[in-house]
Design an enzyme around this catalytic site. Structure first.
Site, short mmCIF file in Angstrom:
data_model
loop_
_atom_site.label_atom_id
_atom_site.label_comp_id
_atom_site.label_asym_id
_atom_site.label_seq_id
_atom_site.Cartn_x
_atom_site.Cartn_y
_atom_site.Cartn_z
N THR A 13 -0.81 1.42 1.22
CA THR A 13 -2.05 0.70 1.56
C THR A 13 -2.29 -0.43 0.54
OG1 THR A 13 -3.53 2.12 0.26
CG2 THR A 13 -3.02 2.83 2.50
N GLY A 14 -2.88 -1.52 1.01
CA GLY A 14 -3.18 -2.65 0.12
C GLY A 14 -1.93 -3.17 -0.55
N SER A 15 -0.92 -3.54 0.27
CA SER A 15 0.39 -3.84 -0.33
C SER A 15 0.88 -5.27 -0.09
CB SER A 15 1.43 -2.84 0.19
OG SER A 15 1.35 -2.70 1.59
N THR A 16 -0.05 -6.20 0.15
CA THR A 16 0.41 -7.58 0.34
C THR A 16 0.70 -8.25 -1.01
OG1 THR A 16 -1.87 -8.39 0.39
CG2 THR A 16 -0.84 -7.89 2.51
N GLY A 18 0.37 -7.55 -5.72
CA GLY A 18 0.06 -6.65 -6.84
C GLY A 18 0.93 -5.41 -6.91
N ILE A 19 0.34 -4.33 -7.41
CA ILE A 19 1.05 -3.07 -7.60
C ILE A 19 1.54 -2.54 -6.25
CG2 ILE A 19 0.73 -0.65 -8.28
CD1 ILE A 19 -1.25 -1.67 -10.46
N GLY A 20 0.73 -2.69 -5.22
CA GLY A 20 1.10 -2.19 -3.89
C GLY A 20 2.37 -2.84 -3.37
N SER A 141 -6.11 5.49 -12.05
CA SER A 141 -6.15 4.55 -13.18
C SER A 141 -6.42 5.33 -14.45
CB SER A 141 -7.31 3.55 -12.96
OG SER A 141 -7.51 2.78 -14.13
N TYR A 154 -16.38 1.65 -10.71
CA TYR A 154 -14.93 1.72 -10.52
C TYR A 154 -14.39 3.02 -11.12
CZ TYR A 154 -9.96 0.51 -11.22
OH TYR A 154 -8.58 0.51 -11.23
P1 NAD Z 1 -4.69 -6.46 -6.30
O1 NAD Z 1 -6.10 -6.95 -6.16
O2 NAD Z 1 -3.71 -7.33 -7.00
O3 NAD Z 1 -4.13 -6.09 -4.85
C1 NAD Z 1 -4.93 -5.33 -3.97
C2 NAD Z 1 -4.30 -5.26 -2.59
O4 NAD Z 1 -5.18 -4.55 -1.71
C3 NAD Z 1 -4.06 -6.62 -1.96
O5 NAD Z 1 -2.87 -6.53 -1.22
C4 NAD Z 1 -5.26 -6.76 -0.99
O6 NAD Z 1 -4.99 -7.58 0.10
C5 NAD Z 1 -5.42 -5.33 -0.54
N1 NAD Z 1 -6.76 -5.00 -0.05
C6 NAD Z 1 -7.96 -5.20 -0.67
N2 NAD Z 1 -8.96 -4.69 0.08
C7 NAD Z 1 -8.37 -4.15 1.19
C8 NAD Z 1 -8.87 -3.43 2.32
N3 NAD Z 1 -10.18 -3.21 2.46
N4 NAD Z 1 -7.99 -2.96 3.27
C9 NAD Z 1 -6.65 -3.20 3.11
N5 NAD Z 1 -6.12 -3.86 2.04
C10 NAD Z 1 -6.97 -4.33 1.12
O7 NAD Z 1 -4.82 -5.02 -6.97
P2 NAD Z 1 -3.88 -4.28 -8.06
O8 NAD Z 1 -4.29 -4.71 -9.40
O9 NAD Z 1 -2.47 -4.37 -7.65
O10 NAD Z 1 -4.40 -2.78 -7.89
C11 NAD Z 1 -3.79 -1.86 -7.01
C12 NAD Z 1 -4.30 -0.45 -7.35
O11 NAD Z 1 -3.97 -0.13 -8.69
C13 NAD Z 1 -5.81 -0.29 -7.22
O12 NAD Z 1 -6.11 0.98 -6.68
C14 NAD Z 1 -6.29 -0.38 -8.66
O13 NAD Z 1 -7.50 0.29 -8.86
C15 NAD Z 1 -5.13 0.31 -9.36
N6 NAD Z 1 -5.04 -0.04 -10.80
C16 NAD Z 1 -4.79 -1.33 -11.17
C17 NAD Z 1 -4.72 -1.63 -12.53
C18 NAD Z 1 -4.42 -3.03 -13.00
O14 NAD Z 1 -4.61 -3.30 -14.20
N7 NAD Z 1 -3.96 -3.93 -12.15
C19 NAD Z 1 -4.90 -0.62 -13.49
C20 NAD Z 1 -5.16 0.67 -13.06
C21 NAD Z 1 -5.22 0.95 -11.72
#
Ligand code: NAD
Length: 264
Positions: A13-16, A18-20, A141, A154
């Protein structure tokens, strides 16, 4: 160890981005069929095209759906009725002082970060249990354990994810299904890079300096002393999804760069 996931269908989920996206890439490179998700058709199509170049030959489906809503999950379920691997990665973050967080934000964070994973697990876990094999990973996290004062709402959602993932793991006792949480520390995803970029512009300093300052001031216990890269987090997730991780269940796996100081 050679991780192979051929024949497995993985939903991230949410994989376009970042981490996804990094997790989707890692799973695809290990041979899994991957389902990408984001909110817009344009974003998922772009991510699918990028993945096709990074993991040539991989089977990739792109499904646009807002998974923070009941309707969005239902629409997703109609397109992808079953999965062997579910990575509940979707999550939003936004620093805001406690006194300025309105009820609407608490509700939005809960629906997006917590209920998306609840509904997606309800969708796919029964099929995994019936097949006696499956992997569910919640991307929580370090903030689940060290609640950040700059975004308490959060932190609340991330702690809730740990409760849910451990609870779901209890349901898998004696089966080939596992449910784990992965706890990243500060990681250079696009979302985080945007955040530091904005702060750096406001303060008139280079982004790298802003990142170093953040670690020094807000995560002083970091042993890594830098942001993690998305692939560093994805590697742990791919392992947790692998057949080799069969004895790891109900765990909270840290990729926090040593920020959390407790031993266990
Ligand atoms: P990001 O903002 O870079 O990417 C988020 C992704 O989710 C994007 O692909 C976006 O399009 C998608 N998205 C957002 N809302 C959506 C919705 N309602 N339905 C479907 N897709 C949706 O985020 P990230 O930093 O890669 O974080 C990913 C996960 O890792 C999150 O759960 C975040 O809490 C967790 N996390 C991140 C960090 C960090 O420092 N980056 C640290 C700890 C945990």
């Amino acid at each position: 160890m050679n991780i192979r996931l051929d024949g497995k269908k993985a939903v991230v989920t949410g994989s376009t981005r970042g981490i996804g996206f990094a997790i989707a890439k890692g799973l695809a490179l290990a041979g899994a069929e991957v389902v990408l998700n984001g909110r817009s058709e344009a974003a998922v199509a772009e991510a699918k095209a990028e993945l096709a170049t990074l993991a040539p030959g991989a089977t990739v489906t792109a499904v646009a759906a807002d998974l923070s809503s009941v309707e969005g999950v239902a629409a997703f379920a109609a397109r992808v009725p079953s999965a062997d691997i579910l990575v509940n990665n979707l999550g939003i973050f936004d620093p805001k002082p406690f006194l300025d967080i309105p009820d609407g934000d608490w509700e939005r964070f809960f629906q997006t970060n917590v209920m998306s994973g609840v509904r997606m697990s309800r969708l796919y876990l029964p099929g995994m249990l019936a097949a006696n094999w499956g992997r569910v990973v919640f991307i929580a996290s370090g903030s689940a354990l060290n609640i950040p004062v700059e975004m308490i709402h959060y932190g609340m959602t991330k702690t809730a994810q740990l409760a849910i993932s451990r609870g779901l793991a209890e349901m898998t006792a004696g089966t080939g299904v596992t449910v784990n949480a992965v706890l990243p520390g500060p990681t250079r995803s696009e979302g985080v890079a945007d955040f530091f970029g904005k702060m750096a512009a406001e303060q008139g300093v280079p982004t790298e300096q802003m990142e170093r300052q953040f670690i020094a001031q807000h995560r002083p216990t970091s042993l890594l002393r830098r942001l993690a890269e998305v692939d560093e987090v994805a590697n742990m997730v791919v392992y947790a999804c692998s057949p080799q991780a069969s004895a790891t269940n109900g765990a909270a796996l840290r990729v926090d760069g040593g920020v959390l100081r407790s031993i266990a």
